[in-house]
Design an enzyme around this catalytic site. Structure first.
Site, mmCIF file in Angstrom:
data_model
loop_
_atom_site.group_PDB
_atom_site.id
_atom_site.type_symbol
_atom_site.label_atom_id
_atom_site.label_comp_id
_atom_site.label_asym_id
_atom_site.label_seq_id
_atom_site.Cartn_x
_atom_site.Cartn_y
_atom_site.Cartn_z
ATOM 1 N N LYS A 29 0.538 -0.922 -0.245
ATOM 2 C CA LYS A 29 -0.423 -0.265 0.074
ATOM 3 C C LYS A 29 0.541 1.225 0.184
ATOM 4 O O LYS A 29 0.424 2.265 -0.598
ATOM 5 C CB LYS A 29 -0.670 0.113 1.623
ATOM 6 C CG LYS A 29 -0.255 0.266 2.843
ATOM 7 C CD LYS A 29 -1.570 -0.242 3.855
ATOM 8 C CE LYS A 29 -0.046 -0.123 5.104
ATOM 9 N NZ LYS A 29 -0.222 -1.753 5.102
ATOM 10 N N GLU A 61 -5.793 -6.547 -5.019
ATOM 11 C CA GLU A 61 -6.564 -6.301 -3.230
ATOM 12 C C GLU A 61 -5.771 -6.381 -2.414
ATOM 13 O O GLU A 61 -7.371 -5.941 -1.478
ATOM 14 C CB GLU A 61 -7.245 -7.944 -3.729
ATOM 15 C CG GLU A 61 -8.120 -7.838 -3.224
ATOM 16 C CD GLU A 61 -9.624 -6.835 -3.277
ATOM 17 O OE1 GLU A 61 -9.881 -6.744 -4.068
ATOM 18 O OE2 GLU A 61 -9.912 -6.149 -2.524
ATOM 19 N N VAL A 119 -5.472 -2.948 0.414
ATOM 20 C CA VAL A 119 -6.327 -2.473 1.525
ATOM 21 C C VAL A 119 -7.550 -3.197 2.020
ATOM 22 O O VAL A 119 -7.768 -3.861 1.566
ATOM 23 C CB VAL A 119 -7.320 -1.413 0.452
ATOM 24 C CG1 VAL A 119 -8.304 -0.888 1.732
ATOM 25 C CG2 VAL A 119 -6.356 -0.257 -0.275
ATOM 26 N N ILE A 163 -10.538 -8.398 2.689
ATOM 27 C CA ILE A 163 -12.701 -8.079 2.271
ATOM 28 C C ILE A 163 -11.945 -8.027 0.432
ATOM 29 O O ILE A 163 -11.892 -6.606 -0.119
ATOM 30 C CB ILE A 163 -12.474 -6.437 2.773
ATOM 31 C CG1 ILE A 163 -12.066 -6.962 4.776
ATOM 32 C CG2 ILE A 163 -13.749 -6.519 2.617
ATOM 33 C CD1 ILE A 163 -12.840 -5.609 5.707
ATOM 34 N N GLY A 197 0.328 -8.206 20.455
ATOM 35 C CA GLY A 197 1.004 -8.430 19.173
ATOM 36 C C GLY A 197 -0.326 -7.443 17.781
ATOM 37 O O GLY A 197 0.050 -7.587 16.776
ATOM 38 N N LYS A 247 -4.019 3.767 2.999
ATOM 39 C CA LYS A 247 -5.788 2.742 2.763
ATOM 40 C C LYS A 247 -6.065 3.854 1.069
ATOM 41 O O LYS A 247 -7.238 3.771 0.815
ATOM 42 C CB LYS A 247 -6.467 1.828 2.739
ATOM 43 C CG LYS A 247 -4.394 0.282 3.503
ATOM 44 C CD LYS A 247 -5.347 1.195 4.810
ATOM 45 C CE LYS A 247 -4.514 -0.852 5.101
ATOM 46 N NZ LYS A 247 -4.216 -1.200 6.458
#
Lengths: 432, 432
Positions: free
Chosen positions: A106, A130, A133, A137, A188, A206
């Site tokens: 990104k 894809e 971002v 999803i 984490g 993003k």
């Protein structure tokens, strides 16, 4: 276009995501062959440290020569190293050599997407991203393809899992930012140096990618206004809760009223608790899209993590592989609309303002006058006296962000206002 | 493959969706041209009644000769008439004549998708149908493409707006089904003959389409177990609320444990209020997907209406037009996995059972025995005495649906059980 009845893949990067991609390419080989039509074979996995053991990667595939792998003539070069260099040079070399590219990078796309897209165009190859971002999803493909016949008006996204985890904990526990950040680091969910996340830089990258796709315009990260969550206090969270709101770090991209410009911004935002985005908790991501015909559409899922990100990378590998088999390419960069990317001052927003004021007659009048002088209409006022002081909370109607900012500046210099203790933008009321 | 530097479109159907598609093709012509590369032109709009005035459609385009329009040689024939015939014959004729097809016809796809897909394959044309499930929500393309490198394990969907509107009202108002149905009809959210919606047939057709895509298997509507919402009572809704659940009509498609079969089912379901699907209210739709790597992903938006459905149709038109310009086709039907579609008895589910029982010692023991005899483990029991009778509510752990059904049969014939007043499946607990 393909090499001898198979699709060859070169993986640059063997970290969390790279190992998962390598594992899945092996484990799902039969399914992938059925879906693509021919087998997919990994040529090699390029890493910086060849001595490190890597789960799920056949050690015979490991190589330290990233350049040679990028130039191996693979059908698809998958870049999962992150960062600007050497990722950019390797991607450009691969494209020049006829390879299509799948990347999750990104930062590189938001900083220099133009160069990558131009190279993809020049060399007639695919550039899919894809996974860059909102992890798993499916988001970019729906924006680029499913909504291709519609007009996007607005995007509101929770696109950074670390900050959403922190804000969710602050909301649930009433705790302060610093306290929850330490907990997130221990679990984490936040890195040792959390700057890119908590200052909003990751979300801004993003936002640039999403806005570019949605508005068919080139958006760079430097075009994005960005404000992190480090100054969000337990008091802000409590005030939001009391008013029926929750605080989220939103990436907002929207068409201006004249439809000739867009504003892209990332900042802590109060969202009504009955808004679909309010229910997106913990490390989950979601992106809410308002399109002219489709209306409100939301995409929700895991925004990070090795396996979810690998799922998105695999989806792109299958798509590019199918294109190769068919001897074609997917849709290239679409920036025909070429809208002006305007500063946040031109955005239309609402503000929440929380002040400590002197508890004496005339104070509300002078505060109200400051709003009126800047053409800002007040939606709601709540005043609570406590001794000599009073708490005064104002929520505004929609106004130009620059007028709202000027109002705050004046309030800070108004005698009756002891201090402005909280200012935050509000989104998602009345369906906007 | 395209006609003289433009993409030609023939619209079959000039109703709510057809008029919106015609309007958008006109209004967005410049955007569409930029996105496709060449202009899109409507050749004609075929309707049954040419005398009826149709908003947004140029009257010169209207024709009553559907066959001639289907055979006009358009690049894309868009079928928006619905129903099995003449839609099927027209689509097949158009494909045989070299036209690609975009359709929103869920009934036809669920009943005879095999014939349509075979024709698309035979004649080398595209068959796109994003609008057939969940209106404007980009769903089929993400399943077919974005998750193409992943393995879907389970889909839970709210895919019928009418029943979700009714169930939401029942939950909000505590009202009975019949009362809310009348209100929904008055508001236009339910048809005069609501059978297809309230009996679950519409949802079953969509479930068949979704399951087919997700599991790479041909699923017919007759393979789908379907149970409507007409028997959901105000008492069921209240009981659900008390336990922290909400009732939804869910379409469920899932892989069996042996991974060689799937079960596809539609029925009223209790869903925990903190599940993302619980917040999907009114006429909205949402589909929740669990994939092996991606984890949980949800798609949310408007499931019906002229403009939202038209948005999905336009997205497909753009995709097919791009394919035509590139001289290629999108991915065809993928049914390589060819899993067995099994009856609901083989599903693993949980039940909620609400009984009126005699309030005397030993009753709980005999009820518990009925569950044990069928190998069903009880998760939770609540008993409330009221005079001679007691209300007994049992929630089970996961078990085979056929074992749960046998248990209910035995309970109905157990002396101590006066009546079984409510039985419903439960989904979405503990992430499954």
């Amino acid at each position: 276009m393909t090499t001898q009845g198979q699709i060859t893949v070169a993986l640059l990067g063997g970290g969390t995501v790279g190992s998962q991609v390598a594992r899945l390419l092996g484990e799902s080989a039969d399914d992938l062959t059925a879906r693509v039509g021919i087998p997919i074979r990994i040529l090699g996995v390029g890493v910086r440290d060849v001595t490190k053991a890597r789960d799920g990667i056949d050690s015979a595939l490991i190589t330290g020569d990233l350049e040679a792998l990028a130039m191996s003539g693979a059908d698809i070069v998958v870049e999962l190293m992150g960062g600007i260099e050497p990722a950019r040079s390797l991607i450009l070399a691969a494209m020049a050599n006829g390879s299509s590219v799948v990347t999750a990078n990104k930062a590189l796309l938001a900083e220099d997407g133009a160069t990558l897209h131009a190279a993809a165009e020049k060399y007639g190859v695919d550039l899919y991203y894809e996974a860059s971002v909102a992890g798993a999803i499916p988001l970019l493909r729906p924006l680029r393809e499913s909504l291709a016949g519609d007009k996007v008006r607005r995007i509101l996204g929770i696109v950074n899992g670390t900050t959403n985890f922190i804000l969710t904990k602050m909301d649930e526990q009433g705790a302060d930012f610093a306290e929850v950040l330490a907990e997130a680091q221990a679990l984490g969910y936040a890195e040792a140096d959390p700057t890119a996340d908590v200052e909003g830089h990751d979300a801004a990258a993003k936002a640039a990618i999403l806005a570019g796709l949605a508005f068919h315009t080139r958006v760079r990260m430097s075009d994005v206004y960005s404000e992190g969550i480090t100054k969000v206090s337990a008091q802000d969270v409590a005030a939001a809760r009391e008013m029926g709101f929750v605080i989220k770090l939103l990436a907002v991209a929207e068409l201006c009223e004249d439809e000739k410009g867009i504003v892209v911004r990332v900042h802590p935002t109060m969202v009504p608790r009955n808004h679909p985005l309010a229910g997106v908790r913990g490390a989950f991501n979601a992106v809410f899209v308002e399109a002219e015909s489709a209306g409100q559409v939301m995409f929700y899922g895991r925004g990070a993590g090795g396996a979810p990100t690998a799922s998105a990378v695999l989806g792109d590998i299958v798509a590019v592989a199918r294109n190769r088999v068919a001897g074609t390419r997917g849709p290239g960069e679409s920036i025909y609309a070429d809208l002006e990317v305007r500063p946040i001052g031109e955005a239309l927003t609402r503000y929440y303002v929380n002040m400590d004021v002197a508890d004496r007659p005339g104070v509300l009048a002078s505060v109200a006058q400051a709003f009126a002088d800047n053409g800002v209409s007040i939606q709601n006022v709540r005043q609570d006296g406590h001794g000599d002081d009073a708490g005064l909370v104002v929520r505004t109607h929609i106004a130009r962000d620059s007028d709202l900012a000027s109002t705050i500046e004046i309030l800070r210099n108004t005698d009756a206002v002891r201090s402005v203790v909280g200012v935050m933008r509000v989104e998602g009321e009345d369906g906007r």
